[in-house]
Motif scaffolding. Structure first.
Motif, mmCIF file in Angstrom:
data_model
loop_
_atom_site.group_PDB
_atom_site.id
_atom_site.type_symbol
_atom_site.label_atom_id
_atom_site.label_comp_id
_atom_site.label_asym_id
_atom_site.label_seq_id
_atom_site.Cartn_x
_atom_site.Cartn_y
_atom_site.Cartn_z
ATOM 1 N N MET A 1 0.824 -1.321 -0.049
ATOM 2 C CA MET A 1 0.027 -0.042 0.018
ATOM 3 C C MET A 1 0.768 1.232 0.010
ATOM 4 O O MET A 1 1.882 1.069 0.923
ATOM 5 N N ALA A 2 0.393 2.287 -0.772
ATOM 6 C CA ALA A 2 1.282 3.342 -0.974
ATOM 7 C C ALA A 2 0.436 4.573 -0.084
ATOM 8 O O ALA A 2 -0.450 4.540 0.140
ATOM 9 N N PHE A 3 1.424 5.227 0.725
ATOM 10 C CA PHE A 3 1.020 6.341 1.640
ATOM 11 C C PHE A 3 1.559 7.568 1.167
ATOM 12 O O PHE A 3 2.328 7.870 0.500
ATOM 13 N N ARG A 4 0.803 8.466 2.033
ATOM 14 C CA ARG A 4 1.192 10.020 1.618
ATOM 15 C C ARG A 4 1.507 10.649 3.118
ATOM 16 O O ARG A 4 0.863 10.074 4.266
ATOM 17 N N LEU A 5 1.870 11.803 3.165
ATOM 18 C CA LEU A 5 2.004 12.477 4.366
ATOM 19 C C LEU A 5 1.251 13.759 4.534
ATOM 20 O O LEU A 5 1.148 14.322 3.413
ATOM 21 N N ARG A 6 0.463 14.208 5.419
ATOM 22 C CA ARG A 6 -0.134 15.075 5.768
ATOM 23 C C ARG A 6 0.396 15.681 6.801
ATOM 24 O O ARG A 6 0.673 15.137 7.811
ATOM 25 N N TYR A 7 0.879 17.037 6.357
ATOM 26 C CA TYR A 7 2.178 17.596 7.508
ATOM 27 C C TYR A 7 1.689 19.198 7.715
ATOM 28 O O TYR A 7 0.800 19.716 7.170
ATOM 29 N N TYR B 1 11.576 22.860 6.606
ATOM 30 C CA TYR B 1 10.792 22.445 5.466
ATOM 31 C C TYR B 1 9.967 21.152 5.411
ATOM 32 O O TYR B 1 10.319 20.191 6.066
ATOM 33 N N ALA B 2 8.874 21.237 5.020
ATOM 34 C CA ALA B 2 7.870 20.130 4.912
ATOM 35 C C ALA B 2 7.167 19.973 3.578
ATOM 36 O O ALA B 2 6.834 21.134 3.038
ATOM 37 N N GLY B 3 7.478 19.039 3.047
ATOM 38 C CA GLY B 3 6.711 18.724 1.589
ATOM 39 C C GLY B 3 6.265 17.420 1.408
ATOM 40 O O GLY B 3 6.252 16.496 2.448
ATOM 41 N N PRO B 4 5.733 16.882 0.172
ATOM 42 C CA PRO B 4 5.033 15.693 0.160
ATOM 43 C C PRO B 4 6.038 14.450 0.193
ATOM 44 O O PRO B 4 5.702 13.539 0.701
ATOM 45 N N TRP B 5 7.274 14.685 -0.153
ATOM 46 C CA TRP B 5 8.435 13.717 0.196
ATOM 47 C C TRP B 5 9.555 14.015 1.183
ATOM 48 O O TRP B 5 10.381 13.124 1.123
ATOM 49 N N LEU B 6 9.686 15.091 1.632
ATOM 50 C CA LEU B 6 10.808 15.565 2.762
ATOM 51 C C LEU B 6 10.268 16.158 3.669
ATOM 52 O O LEU B 6 9.485 17.057 3.460
ATOM 53 N N LEU B 7 10.599 15.954 4.933
ATOM 54 C CA LEU B 7 10.755 16.696 6.286
ATOM 55 C C LEU B 7 12.052 17.065 6.609
ATOM 56 O O LEU B 7 13.035 16.313 6.720
ATOM 57 N N ALA B 8 12.381 18.337 7.014
ATOM 58 C CA ALA B 8 13.723 18.555 7.498
ATOM 59 C C ALA B 8 13.570 19.942 8.320
ATOM 60 O O ALA B 8 12.906 20.785 8.422
ATOM 61 N N VAL B 9 14.292 19.695 9.312
ATOM 62 C CA VAL B 9 14.712 20.900 10.439
ATOM 63 C C VAL B 9 16.068 20.998 10.679
ATOM 64 O O VAL B 9 16.834 20.269 10.650
ATOM 65 N N CYS B 10 16.503 22.455 10.556
ATOM 66 C CA CYS B 10 17.753 22.918 10.867
ATOM 67 C C CYS B 10 17.831 23.885 11.884
ATOM 68 O O CYS B 10 17.053 24.738 11.897
ATOM 69 N N ASP B 11 18.862 23.660 12.753
ATOM 70 C CA ASP B 11 19.112 24.734 13.920
ATOM 71 C C ASP B 11 20.329 25.189 13.911
ATOM 72 O O ASP B 11 21.334 24.879 13.915
ATOM 73 N N ALA C 1 3.878 15.480 11.026
ATOM 74 C CA ALA C 1 3.476 14.451 9.655
ATOM 75 C C ALA C 1 2.687 13.327 10.132
ATOM 76 O O ALA C 1 3.007 12.672 10.759
ATOM 77 N N ASP C 2 1.425 13.189 9.215
ATOM 78 C CA ASP C 2 0.788 11.859 9.610
ATOM 79 C C ASP C 2 0.977 11.037 8.318
ATOM 80 O O ASP C 2 0.908 11.652 7.201
ATOM 81 N N VAL C 3 0.827 9.849 8.650
ATOM 82 C CA VAL C 3 1.298 8.798 7.611
ATOM 83 C C VAL C 3 -0.523 8.420 7.023
ATOM 84 O O VAL C 3 -0.935 7.641 8.109
ATOM 85 N N VAL C 4 -0.890 8.720 5.811
ATOM 86 C CA VAL C 4 -2.285 8.317 5.809
ATOM 87 C C VAL C 4 -2.292 7.704 4.344
ATOM 88 O O VAL C 4 -1.306 7.679 3.729
ATOM 89 N N ASP C 5 -3.419 7.190 4.043
ATOM 90 C CA ASP C 5 -3.868 6.729 2.562
ATOM 91 C C ASP C 5 -3.656 7.937 1.600
ATOM 92 O O ASP C 5 -4.067 8.686 1.938
#
Length: 460
Positions: free
Chosen positions: A1-7, A25-35, A237-241
């Protein structure tokens, strides 16, 4: 099953700092935090530059093989490191800047993580929270060695000292790993402004409620309420259908110092915090600074914020090189030698005003200096010698002379000699005449003379 991110992503400058050195940064395929780290060395520029390179990963991976995804993540981190190095080369004033980085690349079924520094990633699954990254910090090394506990680490004086960062100088040594995703999983990526004040129990409580938007806002509010003195950035981010996510919910979000524009939510900003379970984040307006001419074209179009004096300078990055360091050290050494010489001269001058009566070669002698013995150092010298012999003194007087008779002045020492001359045995005429051995110009007035006529004679 393929999932998507709701962020959802949000960053706040906090109640203490004037500028935000976090980027997210939050996108459909990438999540990133820099300090960003570096204070006056522009940690905000480092974090924004890193996000500018990492966000290029935000595309569906062409290959879902773990090795390929890890290579992609590692390559993005190295490009960020190289870009920061270029900025420092262009402007040496930026030497010392660096940033942490925690990112997760999504392929529809799993996340591939890359991690450097002390920003964190958590997985909330089946009502249980788990920290999936490991801090590259000094206190974490103490925890690993069993020297302190997790609770003690929160109040350790060096809890903010990190051991790894992206600084454009050192090679990237990032942690790389994969996690398979389940539907219903919730992810949290955050800077230490949140994880440093909220324990796992509090994080789990907040992540168990509401939408990603709600949870992200509540995490920031709770961090500020808990007293954090740092910037706070949270990505939830939530992992959803994939059928549950529409195109409008897949718009990339950039927050913090890397944001071109402030995030526009579906609700007014004032409603985001005010009245939201007690809270205004207390966000301060950033202090703008002019962009140096030599950086024009190198800085992305976001608001520049500076704080010339910031504790972040000591967090990881080495301080910028100080000018004329050798000359300053030489001047300090000369000043120190001068102070020592002045102190020694003052001590010597004082010692030359001290006198005492002692013994030298069996005769009573007036000494100038201190009546003390220090191995290798002469603290006194014979000033005036007399013809009063210790052999003609009583045992008590002789022992007193050998121990040294302190005097308040030269005249006081001479009076002590006269008393000793008067007390010596009178088998024959004896005259106590002080004679200068050190200062010929000094003279001694009346001599003490002991003659037989001074005492009653005894006839056998």
């Amino acid at each position: 099953m393929a999932f998507r991110l709701r962020y959802a992503a949000i960053s706040d400058v906090g109640r203490v700092r004037k500028d935000n050195q976090d980027s997210g940064y939050a996108g459909p395929w990438l999540l990133a935090v820099c300090d960003g780290v570096g204070g006056a060395a522009r940690g905000d520029l480092a974090s924004a530059t890193a996000i500018g390179q990492l966000r290029k990963l935000d595309a569906k991976p062409s290959s879902t093989a773990s090795d390929d995804m890890r290579s992609a993540v590692a390559g993005a981190l190295h490009r960020a490191n190289d870009r920061i190095a270029e900025l420092v080369d262009d402007d040496p004033a930026l030497s010392g800047t660096s940033t942490t980085a925690t990112l997760a690349l999504f392929d529809g079924t799993k996340l591939t993580f890359g991690h450097v520094g002390d920003s964190r990633a958590y997985l909330f699954r089946d009502d249980e929270i788990r920290q999936v990254t490991k801090d590259h910090t000094f206190v974490q090394s103490l925890i690993d060695e069993g020297r302190i506990t997790d609770e003690e680490a929160r109040t350790h004086p060096h809890r903010n000292l990190i051991l790894k960062a992206i600084d454009g100088v050192h090679d990237i040594d990032a942690d790389m790993f994969d996690i398979d995703m389940h539907q219903g999983d919730r992810l949290l990526l955050c800077s230490d402004g949140a994880s440093g004040v909220l324990d796992d129990g509090r994080l789990a409580d907040i992540l168990s409620m509401g939408t990603p938007d709600y949870a992200a806002v509540e995490l920031v509010r709770a961090s500020l309420e808990a007293g954090t003195n740092d910037n706070v950035t949270c990505i939830v981010a939530d992992v959803v259908d994939e059928s549950e996510v529409g195109p409008e919910q897949q718009q990339p979000m950039t927050v913090g110092s890397a944001a071109d524009l402030k995030r526009r939510l579906h609700v007014p900003k004032t409603n985001l915090f005010r009245g939201h379970r007690a809270g205004d984040t207390g966000e301060l307006e950033p202090v703008k600074a002019e962009i140096p001419d030599n950086l024009t074209g190198n800085i992305p179009p976001f608001a520049i914020e500076t704080d010339p004096v910031d504790p972040e300078e000591a967090r990881y990055a080495p301080r910028p090189p100080r000018r004329f360091l050798l000359a300053r050290r030489l001047l300090a050494a000369v000043a120190l030698v001068g102070l020592v010489w002045m102190a020694g001269a003052a001590a010597y001058s004082w010692s030359q005003q001290q006198y005492f009566v002692g013994e030298q070669d069996g005769s009573v002698t007036i000494f100038r200096g201190l009546n003390a013995d220090v191995p290798g150092i002469d603290l006194s010298h014979a000033y005036q010698t007399t013809n009063v012999s210790l052999d003609r003194l009583s045992d008590y007087d002789a022992s007193t002379v050998r121990a040294g008779i302190d005097a308040d002045s030269l005249a006081d020492a001479q009076r002590a000699v006269k008393r000793l001359a008067a007390n010596q045995s009178l088998d024959e005429d004896t005259t106590a005449t002080p004679t200068e051995s050190a200062s010929p110009s000094d003279t001694v007035s009346p001599t003490a003379t002991a003659t037989p006529t001074d005492t009653a004679s005894a006839t056998p």
